[in-house]
Motif scaffolding. Sequence first.
Motif, PDB file in Angstrom:
ATOM      1  N   THR A  67       1.346  -0.996  -0.140  1.00 54.30           N
ATOM      2  CA  THR A  67      -0.321   0.495  -0.344  1.00 54.30           C
ATOM      3  C   THR A  67       1.121   1.383  -0.072  1.00 54.30           C
TER       4      THR A  67
ATOM      5  N   ARG B 212      -1.279  -6.142 -11.870  1.00 51.76           N
ATOM      6  CA  ARG B 212      -2.104  -5.991 -11.218  1.00 51.76           C
ATOM      7  C   ARG B 212      -2.894  -4.791 -10.646  1.00 51.76           C
TER       8      ARG B 212
ATOM      9  N   HIS C 113      -4.779  -1.689  -9.300  1.00 49.41           N
ATOM     10  CA  HIS C 113      -5.261  -0.773  -7.428  1.00 49.41           C
ATOM     11  C   HIS C 113      -6.253   0.580  -8.239  1.00 49.41           C
ATOM     12  N   ARG C 114      -6.406   0.412  -6.885  1.00 51.67           N
ATOM     13  CA  ARG C 114      -7.872   1.783  -6.669  1.00 51.67           C
ATOM     14  C   ARG C 114      -6.513   2.448  -6.127  1.00 51.67           C
TER      15      ARG C 114
END
Length: 211
Positions: free
Chosen positions: A137, A179, A181-182
């Motif tokens: 993150t 992948r 991600h937001r």
Amino acid sequence: MLEVAVIDTAAAAAASLEPTRSRLLAELGTPGSATSLAARLGLPRQKINYHLRELERHGLIELVTERRRGNMTERVMRATAQSFVISPSALGGVAPDPRRGVNEFSARWMLAVAARLVQEVGTLLDRSARAHRPLATFTIDSELRFASAADRAGFSTELALAVATLVARYDSPQSEGGRAHRLVLALHPSITRPAETATPADTITPADREN
């Protein structure tokens, strides 16, 4: 003990919000037994034991050790986290949905997006813990002061453009090994007065009155 844990069921949320259990959770930031907690809270040990069983059943506290006290075994417990966040998923069908009424200038839409963030990160944390893998993150938390409403509007426009440029540069939707991600960015006035002394006027600054 975790720094923060996410509560994602209605039953666990209800258990954490019950006044006595909420106080027990706060007390169990450091390990304690029903006997020691009863002395601190001024409540019968049997009542404390009942609440501890409920908190343990929902995974909010955990056993640290057991020790013999005369003819009884004393269980020493502690909270599973230093603090807790209740996920919107605990609200079921009434949880906010940011897909409804998308409006980047709406404070209520900001709340819905923030609620989704709590829910999704909570789910990811649980999955990463079970897989024994770290969760990647990145967070920016900053505060700035605008001289005028025009400056705030200009900043928002430039920020949106900068983010759109970066997204266009790095977004690779066709990448097989990638992948998704937001990305969430939020800008809102800082809270400068405690709730008990705040007035509606505290949400309006001199810069806001220019418009």
